[in-house]
Design a protein around this motif. Structure first.
Motif, PDB file in Angstrom:
ATOM      1  N   PHE A 180      -6.726  25.119  -7.738  1.00 41.21           N
ATOM      2  CA  PHE A 180      -7.036  24.833  -6.435  1.00 41.21           C
ATOM      3  C   PHE A 180      -6.067  25.933  -5.641  1.00 41.21           C
ATOM      4  O   PHE A 180      -6.658  26.463  -4.340  1.00 41.21           O
ATOM      5  N   ALA A 232       0.000  15.150  -9.373  1.00 44.25           N
ATOM      6  CA  ALA A 232       0.640  16.434  -9.979  1.00 44.25           C
ATOM      7  C   ALA A 232       1.343  17.368  -8.894  1.00 44.25           C
ATOM      8  O   ALA A 232       2.287  17.817  -9.370  1.00 44.25           O
ATOM      9  N   ARG A 261      -3.065  22.140 -14.021  1.00 49.17           N
ATOM     10  CA  ARG A 261      -3.815  20.939 -13.406  1.00 49.17           C
ATOM     11  C   ARG A 261      -3.898  21.531 -11.888  1.00 49.17           C
ATOM     12  O   ARG A 261      -4.893  21.144 -11.129  1.00 49.17           O
ATOM     13  N   LEU A 262      -2.987  22.392 -11.388  1.00 43.80           N
ATOM     14  CA  LEU A 262      -3.181  22.798 -10.008  1.00 43.80           C
ATOM     15  C   LEU A 262      -3.633  24.191  -9.732  1.00 43.80           C
ATOM     16  O   LEU A 262      -4.052  24.445  -8.450  1.00 43.80           O
ATOM     17  N   ILE A 319     -10.429  16.522  -4.503  1.00 37.68           N
ATOM     18  CA  ILE A 319      -9.103  16.197  -4.712  1.00 37.68           C
ATOM     19  C   ILE A 319      -9.094  14.790  -5.246  1.00 37.68           C
ATOM     20  O   ILE A 319      -9.307  13.874  -4.373  1.00 37.68           O
ATOM     21  N   ASP A 320      -8.650  14.497  -6.195  1.00 38.09           N
ATOM     22  CA  ASP A 320      -8.356  13.118  -6.836  1.00 38.09           C
ATOM     23  C   ASP A 320      -6.879  12.739  -6.892  1.00 38.09           C
ATOM     24  O   ASP A 320      -6.014  13.396  -6.535  1.00 38.09           O
ATOM     25  N   ASP A 360      -4.768  14.614  -9.203  1.00 34.53           N
ATOM     26  CA  ASP A 360      -4.393  15.855  -8.551  1.00 34.53           C
ATOM     27  C   ASP A 360      -3.102  15.727  -7.464  1.00 34.53           C
ATOM     28  O   ASP A 360      -2.211  16.516  -7.417  1.00 34.53           O
ATOM     29  N   SER A 379     -12.130  21.180  -0.932  1.00 31.24           N
ATOM     30  CA  SER A 379     -11.844  20.760  -2.394  1.00 31.24           C
ATOM     31  C   SER A 379     -12.119  19.363  -2.817  1.00 31.24           C
ATOM     32  O   SER A 379     -11.941  18.645  -1.795  1.00 31.24           O
TER      33      SER A 379
END
Ligand code: HEM
Length: 153
Positions: free
Chosen positions: A66, A114, A62-63, A107-108, A111, A105
């Motif tokens: 980034f 997470a 998930r990360l 980012i929601d 995110d 980025s």
């Protein structure tokens, strides 16, 4: 006379500009949290924590997107500085403000959650007492306003 005029102009121009451009402090200091900083092992403990945190994020699908192409040594250093200042340490945060740091980025909320989850795993691995983890997380939580991309909420 000219000097007085310039001073007045500066006052009227600078006041609204500084209010509009003001951004929340990226590292709001909480001197009362100094004992919490001790639970984190001070700056050396935070530096070690950031190594673990970044390792976990890079293993997390998930990360990873980034952080796989970012300057992670710098990010880890700035995160350690930021957390140290927040927890009332005699440190200086040398990074950018939170909006500027994150506007490259999308980012929601998922995110953000997470990242908080991975930080909790890292803090558990470093045996940071639960109470102290929660003190830090309570200060980080409202920062979602500056980190999450507007309209990605
Ligand atoms: C409260 C939550 C967060 C805090 C306190 C935080 C803090 C920071 C700090 C201190 C930096 C380095 C600043 C600098 O470059 O000068 C940074 C960079 C970065 N953060 Fe965050 N962050 C948070 C949440 C997130 C989230 C949720 C994501 C994405 C899932 C994220 C992704 C990034 C990325 C990709 C960079 C590097 C940007 C670049 O170098 O261009 N951060 N963050």
């Amino acid at each position: 006379m000219t000097l007085r005029l310039i001073c007045c102009l500066c006052f009227f121009l600078a006041a609204p500009l500084s209010a509009e451009n003001s951004v929340p402090d990226p590292a709001p200091a909480h001197p009362e949290l100094r004992p919490v900083l001790d639970d984190f092992g001070g700056m050396p403990g935070l530096t070690a924590l950031m190594d673990t945190f970044m390792e976990i994020m890079l293993e997390d699908p998930r990360l990873r997107p980034f952080f796989e192409h970012t300057e992670n040594d710098r990010i880890k250093r700035q995160l350690a500085e930021q957390f140290c200042v927040i927890l009332g340490g005699d440190c200086v945060y040398t990074g950018r403000d939170m909006v500027e740091s994150h506007n490259g980025s999308i980012i929601d909320r998922a995110d953000f959650n997470a990242l908080v989850e991975d930080l909790q795993i890292a803090m558990d691995r470093h045996n940071i007492p639960f109470r102290s983890q929660n003190k830090l997380l309570a200060i980080l939580a409202p920062m979602h306003r500056e980190v999450i991309t507007p309209k990605a909420e």
